[in-house]
Design a protein around this motif. Structure first.
Motif, PDB file in Angstrom:
ATOM      1  N   VAL A  39     -48.533  15.576 -67.229  1.00 27.47           N
ATOM      2  CA  VAL A  39     -47.450  15.083 -66.385  1.00 27.47           C
ATOM      3  C   VAL A  39     -46.622  16.250 -65.835  1.00 27.47           C
ATOM      4  N   SER A  40     -46.193  16.111 -64.596  1.00 25.40           N
ATOM      5  CA  SER A  40     -45.383  17.186 -63.978  1.00 25.40           C
ATOM      6  C   SER A  40     -43.979  17.201 -64.581  1.00 25.40           C
ATOM      7  N   ASP A  41     -43.324  18.330 -64.440  1.00 25.68           N
ATOM      8  CA  ASP A  41     -41.946  18.460 -64.939  1.00 25.68           C
ATOM      9  C   ASP A  41     -41.044  17.397 -64.304  1.00 25.68           C
ATOM     10  N   ARG A  42     -41.269  17.171 -63.015  1.00 23.26           N
ATOM     11  CA  ARG A  42     -40.433  16.195 -62.294  1.00 23.26           C
ATOM     12  C   ARG A  42     -40.560  14.793 -62.903  1.00 23.26           C
ATOM     13  N   VAL A  43     -41.809  14.397 -63.230  1.00 22.82           N
ATOM     14  CA  VAL A  43     -42.024  13.051 -63.770  1.00 22.82           C
ATOM     15  C   VAL A  43     -41.576  12.979 -65.233  1.00 22.82           C
ATOM     16  N   ALA A  44     -41.715  14.079 -65.960  1.00 26.01           N
ATOM     17  CA  ALA A  44     -41.315  14.073 -67.380  1.00 26.01           C
ATOM     18  C   ALA A  44     -39.789  14.063 -67.534  1.00 26.01           C
ATOM     19  N   GLU A  45     -39.117  14.631 -66.545  1.00 33.45           N
ATOM     20  CA  GLU A  45     -37.676  14.906 -66.680  1.00 33.45           C
ATOM     21  C   GLU A  45     -36.821  13.697 -67.132  1.00 33.45           C
ATOM     22  N   PRO A  46     -36.965  12.499 -66.526  1.00 27.71           N
ATOM     23  CA  PRO A  46     -36.086  11.400 -66.950  1.00 27.71           C
ATOM     24  C   PRO A  46     -36.336  10.925 -68.384  1.00 27.71           C
ATOM     25  N   PHE A  47     -37.472  11.347 -68.962  1.00 25.97           N
ATOM     26  CA  PHE A  47     -37.780  10.932 -70.337  1.00 25.97           C
ATOM     27  C   PHE A  47     -37.144  11.866 -71.371  1.00 25.97           C
ATOM     28  N   LEU A  48     -36.532  12.946 -70.891  1.00 26.22           N
ATOM     29  CA  LEU A  48     -36.134  14.000 -71.822  1.00 26.22           C
ATOM     30  C   LEU A  48     -34.654  13.959 -72.204  1.00 26.22           C
ATOM     31  N   THR A  49     -33.951  12.903 -71.767  1.00 26.00           N
ATOM     32  CA  THR A  49     -32.510  12.895 -72.039  1.00 26.00           C
ATOM     33  C   THR A  49     -32.072  11.601 -72.738  1.00 26.00           C
ATOM     34  N   GLY A  50     -30.933  11.695 -73.394  1.00 21.72           N
ATOM     35  CA  GLY A  50     -30.285  10.509 -73.975  1.00 21.72           C
ATOM     36  C   GLY A  50     -31.143   9.804 -74.995  1.00 21.72           C
ATOM     37  N   ALA A  61     -55.994   7.289 -71.204  1.00 16.23           N
ATOM     38  CA  ALA A  61     -55.205   8.235 -70.392  1.00 16.23           C
ATOM     39  C   ALA A  61     -54.762   7.558 -69.091  1.00 16.23           C
ATOM     40  N   VAL A  62     -55.665   6.767 -68.497  1.00 14.84           N
ATOM     41  CA  VAL A  62     -55.339   6.042 -67.258  1.00 14.84           C
ATOM     42  C   VAL A  62     -54.277   4.976 -67.542  1.00 14.84           C
ATOM     43  N   GLU A  63     -54.494   4.228 -68.618  1.00 12.78           N
ATOM     44  CA  GLU A  63     -53.537   3.189 -69.042  1.00 12.78           C
ATOM     45  C   GLU A  63     -52.149   3.815 -69.247  1.00 12.78           C
ATOM     46  N   THR A  64     -52.154   4.951 -69.921  1.00 12.83           N
ATOM     47  CA  THR A  64     -50.906   5.680 -70.191  1.00 12.83           C
ATOM     48  C   THR A  64     -50.224   6.073 -68.876  1.00 12.83           C
ATOM     49  N   ALA A  65     -51.024   6.555 -67.928  1.00 17.56           N
ATOM     50  CA  ALA A  65     -50.451   7.027 -66.658  1.00 17.56           C
ATOM     51  C   ALA A  65     -49.760   5.884 -65.911  1.00 17.56           C
ATOM     52  N   TRP A  66     -50.379   4.700 -65.937  1.00 20.94           N
ATOM     53  CA  TRP A  66     -49.759   3.579 -65.222  1.00 20.94           C
ATOM     54  C   TRP A  66     -48.442   3.179 -65.900  1.00 20.94           C
ATOM     55  N   LYS A  67     -48.480   3.057 -67.234  1.00 20.73           N
ATOM     56  CA  LYS A  67     -47.257   2.676 -67.949  1.00 20.73           C
ATOM     57  C   LYS A  67     -46.155   3.716 -67.729  1.00 20.73           C
ATOM     58  N   LEU A  68     -46.586   4.969 -67.770  1.00 24.24           N
ATOM     59  CA  LEU A  68     -45.619   6.055 -67.597  1.00 24.24           C
ATOM     60  C   LEU A  68     -44.988   6.011 -66.200  1.00 24.24           C
ATOM     61  N   ALA A  69     -45.831   5.758 -65.195  1.00 19.10           N
ATOM     62  CA  ALA A  69     -45.329   5.690 -63.813  1.00 19.10           C
ATOM     63  C   ALA A  69     -44.314   4.553 -63.672  1.00 19.10           C
ATOM     64  N   ARG A  70     -44.613   3.429 -64.316  1.00 20.91           N
ATOM     65  CA  ARG A  70     -43.686   2.285 -64.222  1.00 20.91           C
ATOM     66  C   ARG A  70     -42.341   2.635 -64.857  1.00 20.91           C
ATOM     67  N   ALA A  91     -38.494   3.015 -63.347  1.00 22.26           N
ATOM     68  CA  ALA A  91     -37.395   2.216 -63.939  1.00 22.26           C
ATOM     69  C   ALA A  91     -36.250   3.143 -64.334  1.00 22.26           C
ATOM     70  N   LEU A  92     -36.592   4.283 -64.913  1.00 19.74           N
ATOM     71  CA  LEU A  92     -35.555   5.231 -65.333  1.00 19.74           C
ATOM     72  C   LEU A  92     -34.823   5.814 -64.128  1.00 19.74           C
ATOM     73  N   ARG A  93     -35.522   5.892 -63.005  1.00 22.16           N
ATOM     74  CA  ARG A  93     -34.893   6.421 -61.795  1.00 22.16           C
ATOM     75  C   ARG A  93     -34.194   5.313 -60.985  1.00 22.16           C
ATOM     76  N   GLY A  94     -34.057   4.158 -61.591  1.00 21.28           N
ATOM     77  CA  GLY A  94     -33.338   3.077 -60.917  1.00 21.28           C
ATOM     78  C   GLY A  94     -34.158   2.330 -59.897  1.00 21.28           C
ATOM     79  N   LYS A  95     -35.496   2.430 -59.995  1.00 16.34           N
ATOM     80  CA  LYS A  95     -36.356   1.685 -59.057  1.00 16.34           C
ATOM     81  C   LYS A  95     -37.355   0.837 -59.845  1.00 16.34           C
ATOM     82  N   PRO A  96     -36.874  -0.140 -60.626  1.00 17.83           N
ATOM     83  CA  PRO A  96     -37.770  -0.902 -61.509  1.00 17.83           C
ATOM     84  C   PRO A  96     -38.787  -1.760 -60.753  1.00 17.83           C
ATOM     85  N   GLY A  97     -38.543  -1.966 -59.449  1.00 15.72           N
ATOM     86  CA  GLY A  97     -39.486  -2.767 -58.649  1.00 15.72           C
ATOM     87  C   GLY A  97     -40.760  -2.013 -58.315  1.00 15.72           C
TER      88      GLY A  97
END
Ligand SMILES: Cc1ncc(COP(=O)(O)O)c(C=O)c1O
Length: 481
Positions: A325-336, A145-154, A158-164
């Protein structure tokens, strides 16, 4: 080990399960099991040579807050297995839920498909979380779950245009799991040394050990602010454009139960918002009633962006974990065409999901969270009686989650050196407590502590039993110093 015939008492578990001798006996007797364990079983985090000349403790069954070894000796489970068995052992209702689900649908993956129990569990967990934590990614345990959270955060950044933004911040001495990502987040050098180099990008800040506060030792609120501000300083030093998430337990386990000072999490929330950093609450231990609430955030009044949890979700009757995960964090994963390229064959296993639902049913029906809230002061007061012993420096924790820090000198808070820890903790204490009938943990990942986290069904009679055993064994330990 000796066989102790056990007489049932009225106090053994709110489930009312009577204690009795195990009906089952291992073929060849307990000694054969221990020998076989020594030859074939690789025990986790275990110095295997310790069992060269002594038997491997083999726990064969459990009922209520007690377990029995293969020879029939009874122990009070003062650690809920490993912070897991919230509703106590021997709940046939959970075994039946597993059996029914295995007969109906033993397995199907969550890879592009759903199964009814995962759907039901995700919705139910979302309803228990604070705020908009509505999206549940199932794993098989806490580290995943922790591993998942870090990958998800990264990927989120990246999806929000901040890959750094890929770095993570966590606390010194905190334990977050053993997979390479979770291990990088873990702040225990001895747990990492053999596996270096680790995953880059993980930074450590001070924890909330007020007993050994390097600053503001006389002002808990100021200390909490100092500890939270250390997170901001690290974000600024690394560069806010490079930091993705902060991982914090509500009460840090390793080091011996460090609760958050008042205002700590609120300050961390402000800092995270200021720098666009995700706040991950690692509730692998603290969720599902351990602190008298579903999640630590509800006890301490803060809003995480992600919660990681596992352990108590099924009370250990089947393995499962989750990254919520919060709606805000899930949101960019839900399109396209976007997907989160991550998963586990057994994540959200139907049997585990069914058991988790039945476990939540028990917790709600028996109102175990309210029971913890009503009994926690008694637990603390009972453990605090031990402060009259010269070896107990501090009793700290919340809910049904406590650490007793052991010291050599109470007045100066002098701790034990490595040789003394070896002799006292490994050489004597763990085994002596177990032999006296209390399963708990003597730990020196930070300063030496004894950790207690009993099943949530425990009541005053069990707290008294713990106190009596601890008193007698710790008195003996003091005489050996
Ligand atoms: C806070 C915390 N996070 C993560 C983990 C790792 O969980 P698991 O052992 O299920 O992988 C643990 C395990 O104790 C934990 O306490």
């Amino acid at each position: 080990m000796t066989t102790t015939p056990h007489q049932p008492t009225a106090s053994e578990g709110r489930a009312g399960a009577p204690a009795r001798q195990p009906a089952w006996q291992p073929p060849g007797g307990p000694a054969a099991l221990s020998d076989s364990a020594r030859d074939h079983l690789w025990m986790h985090f275990t110095r295997m040579s310790a069992y060269r000349d002594s038997p491997v403790p083999v726990i064969a069954r459990g009922e209520g807050p007690y377990v029995w070894d293969a020879a029939g000796k009874r122990y009070l489970d003062g650690l809920s297995g490993l912070f897991v068995v919230q509703v106590g052992h021997g709940r046939s209702e959970l075994a039946e839920a597993a059996s029914k689900q295995a007969a109906e649908l033993a397995y199907f993956p969550l890879w592009s498909y759903a199964h009814p129990k995962a759907v039901e569990l995700a919705e139910r967990i979302a309803a228990l979380t604070p705020g908009d934590l509505n999206r549940v990614f199932f794993t098989t345990g806490g580290g995943e779950a922790v591993e998942t959270a870090w990958k998800l955060a990264r990927q989120y950044f990246a999806l929000r245009g901040k890959p750094g933004k890929y770095k993570v911040i966590s606390r010194s001495v905190a334990y977050h799991g053993t997979t390479m990502g979770a291990l990088a987040i873990t702040g225990i050098p001895e747990a990492k040394a053999a596996f270096e180099p680790g995953v880059p990008g993980a930074f450590k800040v001070p924890n909330t050990n007020f007993y050994r506060a390097p600053e503001h030792g006389d002002d808990l609120v100021a200390f909490g602010r100092w500890a939270a501000d250390a997170i901001e300083q690290t974000i600024e030093m690394e560069g806010p454009d490079s930091v993705a998430a902060v991982f914090l337990e509500p009460v840090q386990n390793a080091g011996g139960c460090f609760p958050p000072p008042p205002g700590y999490f609120q300050r961390v929330r402000e800092i995270c918002d200021r720098h666009d950093v995700l706040l991950v609450s690692d509730d692998v231990i603290c969720a599902f009633g351990r602190l008298g609430h579903w999640f630590g955030a509800q006890r301490y009044g803060y809003q995480p962006d992600i919660i990681t949890c596992a352990k108590g979700m099924t009370s250990g009757y089947s393995p499962i974990g989750a990254t919520i995960v919060s709606d805000r964090v899930a949101e960019p994963f839900l399109t396209g065409t976007t997907s989160f390229a991550h998963g586990f064959t057994f994540g959200g296993h139907p049997v585990s999901a069914a058991v988790a639902l039945a476990n939540l049913d028990i917790m709600e029906r028996e109102d175990l969270l309210a029971h913890v809230r009503a009994s926690q002061d008694g637990f603390r007061a009972t453990l605090e009686k031990l402060l009259d012993l010269p070896i107990i420096g501090e009793v700290r924790g919340d809910g049904y989650f406590y650490g007793l820090e052991l010291v050599k000198d109470k007045a100066t808070k002098l701790t034990f050196d490595a040789e003394e820890c070896e002799r006292l903790l490994r050489g004597f204490l763990s085994r002596a407590l177990f032999e006296a009938g209390l399963y708990c943990r003597a730990d020196d990942r930070g300063d030496p502590v004894v950790q207690l986290a009993p099943p949530l069904i425990c009541d005053q009679s069990h707290f008294d039993e713990m106190e009596q055993i601890l008193r007698s064994v710790l008195t003996e330990a003091w005489a050996l110093i």
